[in-house]
Design an enzyme around this catalytic site. Structure first.
Site, PDB file in Angstrom:
ATOM      1  N   GLU A  81       0.828  -1.202   0.000  1.00  0.00           N
ATOM      2  CA  GLU A  81       0.000   0.000   0.000  1.00  0.00           C
ATOM      3  C   GLU A  81       0.862   1.251   0.000  1.00  0.00           C
ATOM      4  O   GLU A  81       1.987   1.235   0.492  1.00  0.00           O
ATOM      5  CB  GLU A  81      -0.826   0.069   1.288  1.00  0.00           C
ATOM      6  CG  GLU A  81      -1.721  -1.091   1.495  1.00  0.00           C
ATOM      7  CD  GLU A  81      -2.261  -1.093   2.914  1.00  0.00           C
ATOM      8  OE1 GLU A  81      -3.107  -1.940   3.177  1.00  0.00           O
ATOM      9  OE2 GLU A  81      -1.828  -0.265   3.732  1.00  0.00           O
ATOM     10  N   CYS A 105       3.265   8.330   1.767  1.00  0.00           N
ATOM     11  CA  CYS A 105       3.795   7.305   2.665  1.00  0.00           C
ATOM     12  C   CYS A 105       3.929   6.017   1.845  1.00  0.00           C
ATOM     13  O   CYS A 105       2.937   5.523   1.308  1.00  0.00           O
ATOM     14  CB  CYS A 105       2.842   7.111   3.841  1.00  0.00           C
ATOM     15  SG  CYS A 105       3.363   5.787   4.940  1.00  0.00           S
ATOM     16  N   CYS A 125       5.891  -7.580   6.968  1.00  0.00           N
ATOM     17  CA  CYS A 125       7.014  -7.090   7.766  1.00  0.00           C
ATOM     18  C   CYS A 125       7.399  -8.152   8.789  1.00  0.00           C
ATOM     19  O   CYS A 125       6.539  -8.842   9.331  1.00  0.00           O
ATOM     20  CB  CYS A 125       6.620  -5.809   8.485  1.00  0.00           C
ATOM     21  SG  CYS A 125       7.980  -5.084   9.433  1.00  0.00           S
ATOM     22  N   CYS A 147       5.606  -5.772  15.281  1.00  0.00           N
ATOM     23  CA  CYS A 147       5.091  -4.803  16.273  1.00  0.00           C
ATOM     24  C   CYS A 147       3.604  -5.133  16.504  1.00  0.00           C
ATOM     25  O   CYS A 147       2.843  -5.263  15.540  1.00  0.00           O
ATOM     26  CB  CYS A 147       5.253  -3.376  15.768  1.00  0.00           C
ATOM     27  SG  CYS A 147       6.955  -3.017  15.267  1.00  0.00           S
ATOM     28  N   CYS A 177       0.486  -3.233  14.961  1.00  0.00           N
ATOM     29  CA  CYS A 177       0.554  -2.871  13.543  1.00  0.00           C
ATOM     30  C   CYS A 177      -0.040  -3.973  12.667  1.00  0.00           C
ATOM     31  O   CYS A 177       0.325  -5.144  12.790  1.00  0.00           O
ATOM     32  CB  CYS A 177       2.024  -2.643  13.175  1.00  0.00           C
ATOM     33  SG  CYS A 177       2.299  -2.517  11.407  1.00  0.00           S
ATOM     34  N   GLU A 232       9.919  -2.683   7.284  1.00  0.00           N
ATOM     35  CA  GLU A 232      10.982  -1.983   8.022  1.00  0.00           C
ATOM     36  C   GLU A 232      12.047  -1.598   6.994  1.00  0.00           C
ATOM     37  O   GLU A 232      12.766  -2.471   6.488  1.00  0.00           O
ATOM     38  CB  GLU A 232      11.535  -2.926   9.108  1.00  0.00           C
ATOM     39  CG  GLU A 232      12.893  -2.568   9.655  1.00  0.00           C
ATOM     40  CD  GLU A 232      13.007  -1.148  10.211  1.00  0.00           C
ATOM     41  OE1 GLU A 232      12.148  -0.727  10.991  1.00  0.00           O
ATOM     42  OE2 GLU A 232      13.986  -0.474   9.830  1.00  0.00           O
ATOM     43  N   LEU A 267       9.738   4.636  18.712  1.00  0.00           N
ATOM     44  CA  LEU A 267      10.181   4.299  20.062  1.00  0.00           C
ATOM     45  C   LEU A 267       9.035   3.686  20.874  1.00  0.00           C
ATOM     46  O   LEU A 267       9.137   2.595  21.394  1.00  0.00           O
ATOM     47  CB  LEU A 267      10.744   5.562  20.730  1.00  0.00           C
ATOM     48  CG  LEU A 267      11.715   5.344  21.872  1.00  0.00           C
ATOM     49  CD1 LEU A 267      12.896   4.488  21.474  1.00  0.00           C
ATOM     50  CD2 LEU A 267      12.206   6.684  22.412  1.00  0.00           C
ATOM     51  N   ASN A 272      -3.566   4.084  15.865  1.00  0.00           N
ATOM     52  CA  ASN A 272      -4.520   3.634  14.847  1.00  0.00           C
ATOM     53  C   ASN A 272      -4.989   2.250  15.260  1.00  0.00           C
ATOM     54  O   ASN A 272      -4.183   1.315  15.245  1.00  0.00           O
ATOM     55  CB  ASN A 272      -3.801   3.436  13.496  1.00  0.00           C
ATOM     56  CG  ASN A 272      -3.849   4.677  12.641  1.00  0.00           C
ATOM     57  OD1 ASN A 272      -4.743   5.503  12.757  1.00  0.00           O
ATOM     58  ND2 ASN A 272      -2.859   4.792  11.773  1.00  0.00           N
ATOM     59  N   CYS A 274      -0.696   1.702   8.378  1.00  0.00           N
ATOM     60  CA  CYS A 274      -0.030   0.861   7.382  1.00  0.00           C
ATOM     61  C   CYS A 274      -0.478  -0.584   7.499  1.00  0.00           C
ATOM     62  O   CYS A 274      -0.632  -1.134   8.570  1.00  0.00           O
ATOM     63  CB  CYS A 274       1.487   0.990   7.460  1.00  0.00           C
ATOM     64  SG  CYS A 274       2.227   0.234   8.899  1.00  0.00           S
TER      65      CYS A 274
HETATM   66  S1  SF4 Z   1       5.229  -0.747  12.707  1.00  0.00           S
HETATM   67 FE1  SF4 Z   1       6.607  -0.813  10.922  1.00  0.00          FE
HETATM   68  S2  SF4 Z   1       8.276  -2.137  11.626  1.00  0.00           S
HETATM   69 FE2  SF4 Z   1       6.610  -2.507  13.061  1.00  0.00          FE
HETATM   70  S3  SF4 Z   1       5.532  -4.288  12.184  1.00  0.00           S
HETATM   71 FE3  SF4 Z   1       4.556  -2.417  11.372  1.00  0.00          FE
HETATM   72  S4  SF4 Z   1       5.525  -2.087   9.407  1.00  0.00           S
HETATM   73 FE4  SF4 Z   1       6.840  -3.464  10.560  1.00  0.00          FE
END
Ligand code: SF4
Length: 343
Positions: A92, A105, A112, A116, A119, A163, A218, A293, A336
């Site tokens: 995306e 963006c 990924c 995280c 996410c 990343e 962070l 989000n 994202c």
């Molecule tokens: S926040 Fe960024 S680094 Fe972390 S899982 Fe999502 S896309 Fe990957």
């Protein structure tokens, strides 16, 4: 197999033209057509002889990302496009329109590996790295659309899926290509790379002394909390990460941005704000905090306005600049990976 045209650097395009027995200036012509005219199909290159156009069609792949779904936010200010790659994977890219800026963006990986927890991309897992051309093509897609409206991309944030430092070479090659004064010519300072904090890559980036902005996600000021949100923290704990950030600032003289997704009752507390302020003391930096989000796979909720303001006040009282950002495009799942994870 056809070569994706946006994967080619200028020297590679020049060698290809030599291989085709073409005069040197053809590479300049094609480069300008690609990055200044935004042409993306061989038949548009009407300034080339038809024999060369046929060769381009035969040897090069122009459409390497295909818009599969476009969603506009209700205020029309945010446009999110889901692109299908040639191997069927999805990524995306999001355009955010402001009064004087058009910020893009973009993604650097399909999925990924960082995991995280908050996410949607992390929840999908890692599929593969994008090639430099697939990264460039996202910018060209929106640049072409904006060009038709008499506008330009003013900023690119490398904060979409993936990343960027896990795909270091391709990400930087893409930025260098977009940076080329004889091509698209988007200045390095217009780019921001956002990383979860891969220390060896930060060191490498610092040593390259680039003008590109660096943002570090962070999100927490102590290791236990950060590891629970960003598993990568086990490998690169906060103090070591901040040490690398200090080295980066010392070596480049550039300010670093820390990203902080404010999660209600988790990392938006006064205790976290005070601890963060202590850790960032004396570091040339800025904290970019944004209410979380929400994603399906994470139960955390966005902070409240009150908590966000308090968080900012505490940092400011310690002399740490902090901005609370507005969330954009929530109604179109612009965080994202949210759209890709639905597909
Ligand atoms: S926040 Fe960024 S680094 Fe972390 S899982 Fe999502 S896309 Fe990957």
């Amino acid at each position: 197999m056809l070569t994706p045209v946006y994967d080619l650097s200028f020297p590679e395009l020049s060698s290809l033209m030599a291989e085709f027995g073409q005069p040197k200036y053809r590479a300049d012509q094609i480069w300008k057509d690609l990055y200044q005219q935004f042409w993306n199909s061989p038949d548009q290159f009407t300034n080339l002889p038809s024999s060369l156009r046929s060769l381009l069609a035969e040897k090069l792949q122009f459409q390497i990302i295909k818009p599969a779904r476009v969603v506009n936010s209700s205020d029309g200010q945010t446009v999110k496009t889901l692109f299908q790659l040639l191997d069927g994977k999805s990524i995306e890219a999001v355009l955010m329109r402001y009064e004087k800026r058009n910020t893009l963006c973009i993604s650097t990986q399909a999925g990924c590996a960082m995991g995280c927890v908050f996410c949607a991309t992390g929840q999908m897992g890692f599929k593969r790295h994008l090639s430099s051309g697939e990264i460039v093509a996202q910018v060209m897609h929106y640049a072409r659309q904006l060009h038709e409206l008499g506008e330009v991309v003013t900023n690119v944030v490398v904060m979409g899926m993936g990343e960027p430092f896990h795909n270091y070479d391709n990400t930087l090659a893409a930025i260098d290509r977009l940076n080329d004064p004889d091509g698209y010519n988007l200045g390095a300072r217009r780019f921001t790379i956002s990383s979860v904090g891969l220390i060896p890559a930060i060191k490498r980036f610092a040593s390259e002394k680039r003008q590109i902005n660096l943002a570090i996600s962070l999100h927490a000021a102590d290791d236990a909390l950060r590891t629970s949100m960003l598993p990568v923290n086990k490998r690169y704990p906060i103090d070591e990460l901040l040490e690398a950030c200090r080295e980066y600032v010392d070596m480049t003289g550039r300010r670093i941005t820390f990203e902080w997704a404010l999660v209600n009752g988790v990392n938006d507390t006064p205790a976290q704000a005070h601890l963060l302020a202590r850790k960032l003391k004396g570091l040339l930096c800025h904290v970019n905090a944004i209410p979380l989000n929400p994603t399906q796979g994470y139960s955390g909720q966005p902070t409240t306005r009150e908590n966000a303001n308090k968080f900012k006040e505490i940092l400011n009282s310690h002399g740490i600049p902090c901005t609370i950002r507005l969330r954009r495009g929530i109604d179109i799942q612009a965080g994202c990976g949210q759209l890709a994870s639905q597909v």
